[in-house]
Design a protein around this motif. Structure first.
Motif, PDB file in Angstrom:
ATOM      1  N   LEU A 270     -53.202  37.065  15.731  1.00 20.39           N
ATOM      2  CA  LEU A 270     -51.644  36.950  16.419  1.00 20.39           C
ATOM      3  C   LEU A 270     -51.266  35.379  16.587  1.00 20.39           C
ATOM      4  CD1 LEU A 270     -49.450  38.519  17.789  1.00 20.39           C
ATOM      5  CD2 LEU A 270     -50.646  38.059  20.064  1.00 20.39           C
ATOM      6  N   GLU A 271     -50.403  34.901  15.488  1.00 23.62           N
ATOM      7  CA  GLU A 271     -50.086  33.593  15.727  1.00 23.62           C
ATOM      8  C   GLU A 271     -48.781  33.152  16.462  1.00 23.62           C
ATOM      9  OE1 GLU A 271     -49.499  32.642  11.342  1.00 23.62           O
ATOM     10  OE2 GLU A 271     -51.553  32.848  11.172  1.00 23.62           O
ATOM     11  N   GLU A 272     -48.116  34.178  16.788  1.00 21.93           N
ATOM     12  CA  GLU A 272     -46.924  34.062  17.732  1.00 21.93           C
ATOM     13  C   GLU A 272     -46.744  35.255  18.767  1.00 21.93           C
ATOM     14  OE1 GLU A 272     -43.411  33.945  15.499  1.00 21.93           O
ATOM     15  OE2 GLU A 272     -43.645  31.959  14.674  1.00 21.93           O
ATOM     16  N   ALA A 273     -46.272  34.874  19.954  1.00 16.61           N
ATOM     17  CA  ALA A 273     -46.276  35.613  20.997  1.00 16.61           C
ATOM     18  C   ALA A 273     -44.878  35.405  22.018  1.00 16.61           C
ATOM     19  CB  ALA A 273     -47.506  35.842  21.761  1.00 16.61           C
ATOM     20  N   VAL A 274     -44.631  36.280  22.929  1.00 14.92           N
ATOM     21  CA  VAL A 274     -43.701  36.043  23.959  1.00 14.92           C
ATOM     22  C   VAL A 274     -44.405  35.045  24.801  1.00 14.92           C
ATOM     23  CG1 VAL A 274     -42.310  37.046  25.723  1.00 14.92           C
ATOM     24  CG2 VAL A 274     -42.488  38.249  23.480  1.00 14.92           C
ATOM     25  N   THR A 275     -43.555  33.953  25.021  1.00 10.91           N
ATOM     26  CA  THR A 275     -44.098  32.912  26.002  1.00 10.91           C
ATOM     27  C   THR A 275     -43.255  32.788  27.349  1.00 10.91           C
ATOM     28  OG1 THR A 275     -42.944  31.063  24.647  1.00 10.91           O
ATOM     29  CG2 THR A 275     -45.282  31.458  24.142  1.00 10.91           C
ATOM     30  N   LYS A 276     -41.926  33.533  27.174  1.00  9.55           N
ATOM     31  CA  LYS A 276     -40.927  33.364  28.432  1.00  9.55           C
ATOM     32  C   LYS A 276     -39.702  34.291  28.399  1.00  9.55           C
ATOM     33  CE  LYS A 276     -38.071  30.027  28.832  1.00  9.55           C
ATOM     34  NZ  LYS A 276     -37.469  28.668  28.831  1.00  9.55           N
ATOM     35  N   ILE A 277     -39.600  34.841  29.486  1.00  6.58           N
ATOM     36  CA  ILE A 277     -38.332  35.945  29.373  1.00  6.58           C
ATOM     37  C   ILE A 277     -37.435  35.278  30.588  1.00  6.58           C
ATOM     38  CG2 ILE A 277     -37.688  38.139  30.064  1.00  6.58           C
ATOM     39  CD1 ILE A 277     -40.162  39.383  28.923  1.00  6.58           C
ATOM     40  N   GLU A 278     -36.215  35.212  30.204  1.00  8.97           N
ATOM     41  CA  GLU A 278     -35.285  34.756  31.203  1.00  8.97           C
ATOM     42  C   GLU A 278     -34.030  35.780  31.534  1.00  8.97           C
ATOM     43  OE1 GLU A 278     -31.736  31.449  30.586  1.00  8.97           O
ATOM     44  OE2 GLU A 278     -33.735  30.435  30.412  1.00  8.97           O
ATOM     45  N   TRP A 279     -33.821  35.929  32.639  1.00  6.13           N
ATOM     46  CA  TRP A 279     -32.833  36.932  33.098  1.00  6.13           C
ATOM     47  C   TRP A 279     -31.602  35.879  33.729  1.00  6.13           C
ATOM     48  CZ3 TRP A 279     -37.832  38.515  33.525  1.00  6.13           C
ATOM     49  CH2 TRP A 279     -38.183  39.568  33.019  1.00  6.13           C
ATOM     50  N   SER A 280     -30.331  36.133  33.335  1.00 10.83           N
ATOM     51  CA  SER A 280     -29.321  35.211  33.943  1.00 10.83           C
ATOM     52  C   SER A 280     -27.852  36.135  34.039  1.00 10.83           C
ATOM     53  CB  SER A 280     -29.037  33.723  33.226  1.00 10.83           C
ATOM     54  OG  SER A 280     -28.908  34.145  31.907  1.00 10.83           O
ATOM     55  N   GLY A 281     -26.977  35.526  34.666  1.00 13.86           N
ATOM     56  CA  GLY A 281     -25.645  35.968  34.376  1.00 13.86           C
ATOM     57  C   GLY A 281     -25.489  37.021  35.701  1.00 13.86           C
ATOM     58  N   GLY A 282     -26.440  37.430  36.434  1.00 13.39           N
ATOM     59  CA  GLY A 282     -26.088  38.466  37.333  1.00 13.39           C
ATOM     60  C   GLY A 282     -26.348  37.714  38.811  1.00 13.39           C
ATOM     61  N   LYS A 283     -26.624  38.260  39.806  1.00 13.42           N
ATOM     62  CA  LYS A 283     -26.825  37.765  41.173  1.00 13.42           C
ATOM     63  C   LYS A 283     -27.391  38.543  42.120  1.00 13.42           C
ATOM     64  CE  LYS A 283     -23.996  35.273  44.738  1.00 13.42           C
ATOM     65  NZ  LYS A 283     -22.801  34.576  44.922  1.00 13.42           N
ATOM     66  N   ILE A 284     -28.229  38.165  42.825  1.00 20.47           N
ATOM     67  CA  ILE A 284     -29.065  38.831  43.938  1.00 20.47           C
ATOM     68  C   ILE A 284     -28.617  38.186  45.185  1.00 20.47           C
ATOM     69  CG2 ILE A 284     -31.312  39.591  44.759  1.00 20.47           C
ATOM     70  CD1 ILE A 284     -32.588  38.858  42.116  1.00 20.47           C
ATOM     71  N   ASN A 285     -27.772  38.811  45.934  1.00 16.56           N
ATOM     72  CA  ASN A 285     -27.369  38.489  47.132  1.00 16.56           C
ATOM     73  C   ASN A 285     -28.185  38.351  48.589  1.00 16.56           C
ATOM     74  OD1 ASN A 285     -24.178  38.122  46.184  1.00 16.56           O
ATOM     75  ND2 ASN A 285     -24.376  40.183  46.340  1.00 16.56           N
TER      76      ASN A 285
END
Length: 240
Positions: free
Chosen positions: A101-116
């Protein structure tokens, strides 16, 4: 009477202090469920509560481990949120049963919504294959508020188990108890074929059809016998 009032005041103050100390421990970003089997696949949810009264959470980032990278990572869409999955080249290839395995997921970003304020949101991720040589994986998270405030939940657990100020989400890994595939629903292997559906032919209808066939068969046999008898009588009446 004043003694009772003083006791009530002390009790209320103690309760408020206890709740104030407990609130930060309950408000951090967590991973649920918090355990999974080593060497398997699992589905987890990063639970993000909003701990501010005057601002909403507008972005959440979760960093994935690079020392024990995960070969298979997929996300479940969340209504009203955009997701960005970042894959990066690893510092050095990691050997897995699926190859290097030479590449892998290093970050996940969620945006555009809102948690009140007073709300929370869960962001689901399916991932594997989980490592077999460690007992936990740490996923540092960054929470951004509409006010511009940024809180990093990145403190790794202390060896003595004491509470840290900004704990990172931690997935505990336990020894495999079955075939090592963990949650079957999250495994990348093809799903099993659906079981064959039972026949929907009513029993009564089948019995009725069988009885009808028997009646028709008996009638045909009777007609045949009658034909033989008639032919025999005709031959006997023929003059020699």
């Amino acid at each position: 009477m004043s003694m009772f009032r003083r006791a009530a005041t002390v009790l209320a103050a103690a309760s408020a202090l206890t709740l104030g100390l407990a609130a930060p421990a309950l408000a951090h970003v967590t991973i649920n469920p918090g355990t999974a089997e080593q060497g398997g696949f699992t589905k987890v949810a990063f639970r993000v509560p909003n701990e501010r009264d005057d601002a909403g959470t507008t972005k959440i980032e979760v960093a994935f481990p690079t020392d024990h990278p995960l070969a298979f990572v997929s996300v479940k869409p969340v209504n009203g949120w955009k997701v960005k999955v970042t894959e990066s080249k690893l510092p050095k290839p990691v050997k897995t049963e699926f190859g290097d395995l030479e590449e892998a997921v290093t970050k996940i970003e969620w945006s555009g919504g809102k948690i009140n304020p007073g709300e929370f949101q869960e962001f689901e991720v399916s991932m594997g294959q989980l490592p077999k040589d460690v007992t936990e994986l740490v996923f540092p998270a960054t929470q951004t508020y509409s006010s511009g405030e940024v809180v990093k939940w990145a403190d790794a657990p202390k060896p003595d188990g004491s509470e840290v100020e900004h704990p990172a989400p931690v997935l505990k890994l336990t020894p495999a108890t079955g075939d090592g595939h963990g949650a079957a629903s999250a495994s990348p292997t093809p799903a099993a074929a659906p079981a064959a559906q039972p026949s929907m032919t009513p029993v009564a209808a089948a019995s009725s059809a069988d009885n009808t066939a028997r009646v028709l068969g008996g009638a045909g046999l009777a007609v045949g016998v009658i034909g033989v008898v008639v032919a025999a009588l005709a031959l006997r009446r023929r003059p020699s």
